[in-house]
Write an enzyme that holds these catalytic residues in place. Sequence first.
Site, mmCIF file in Angstrom:
data_model
loop_
_atom_site.group_PDB
_atom_site.id
_atom_site.type_symbol
_atom_site.label_atom_id
_atom_site.label_comp_id
_atom_site.label_asym_id
_atom_site.label_seq_id
_atom_site.Cartn_x
_atom_site.Cartn_y
_atom_site.Cartn_z
ATOM 1 C CG ASP A 163 41.146 33.329 41.560
ATOM 2 O OD1 ASP A 163 41.336 34.009 40.455
ATOM 3 O OD2 ASP A 163 41.373 32.070 41.563
ATOM 4 C CB CYS A 201 40.474 36.849 36.685
ATOM 5 S SG CYS A 201 40.666 38.544 36.966
ATOM 6 C CG HIS A 243 36.530 39.395 36.780
ATOM 7 N ND1 HIS A 243 37.422 38.452 37.470
ATOM 8 C CD2 HIS A 243 35.635 38.872 36.047
ATOM 9 C CE1 HIS A 243 36.856 37.329 36.916
ATOM 10 N NE2 HIS A 243 36.081 37.586 36.070
#
Length: 262
Positions: A72, A75, A255
């Site tokens: 989101d 992270c 991510h």
Amino acid sequence: MESFEQTDGNRDELIIQQQREIEKEISESTPLVSEQLPLTCLRAEYEGDEIFTAKIQELAKKYKFIRRTRPDGNCFFRAFAYSYLEYLISNNSAYQEFRKLAEASKEKLVQLGFPSFTLEDFHDTFMEVITRVSPENAEGTAKVQSELHKIFNEQGYSDYVVVYLRLITSGKLQEDADFYQNFIEGDFTIEEFRHQEVEPMYKESDHIHIIALCTAIGVGVRVEYLDRGEGSQVKAHDFPEGSEPTVYLIYRPGHYDILYPN
């Protein structure tokens, strides 16, 4: 011309609406922080991809588990906070030092010009979380680890921790602005970068965020970069350079997740 602008506006609204629906779907199907999973679960994601499969195989020689975080934009901060607090649960002297640093951090941010009323709630919640995961808890380590997991999957607590770490990072960038200005790409001033790329939630993190936070808190982080770079080895970077890592993260484009060494 009018009708074109109208269509353009509608298209923008549609894109925003689709983005919100995707985010809603992600949030409903993905926990903020997952249970520990075997690292081999990554293979299923890259089935048939020889480059990633070879690299995951190499990574599995060093790490046994992975813990996923919700993708989101928060992270890195969420993964860092969870992993470091988990480490502190079984390292009481490091916990006591960090607790003192966290306690004093609000006053330091106020001295740097952050408004006290903005910090109050975030700092209070941050300290409450630190208190709840104390290694001195009479109920034992397993109970405290379970408490940590519960806290980080409660959106309110979890997000407040992320916000406060973003503020600490922003404060460090301001404090050592001359040094960090060298890392900023484009025409951003430190001030603009802090307000646009560091303090707002859901903004992704880069090397500059990691270096500033690790330096502010005095924590070493090793990031393993799983990408399409040459060879079968996954490249590891330690932040700050030459530090002894206590937090281990894996980075895949856009991510961060948590790693657990063998």
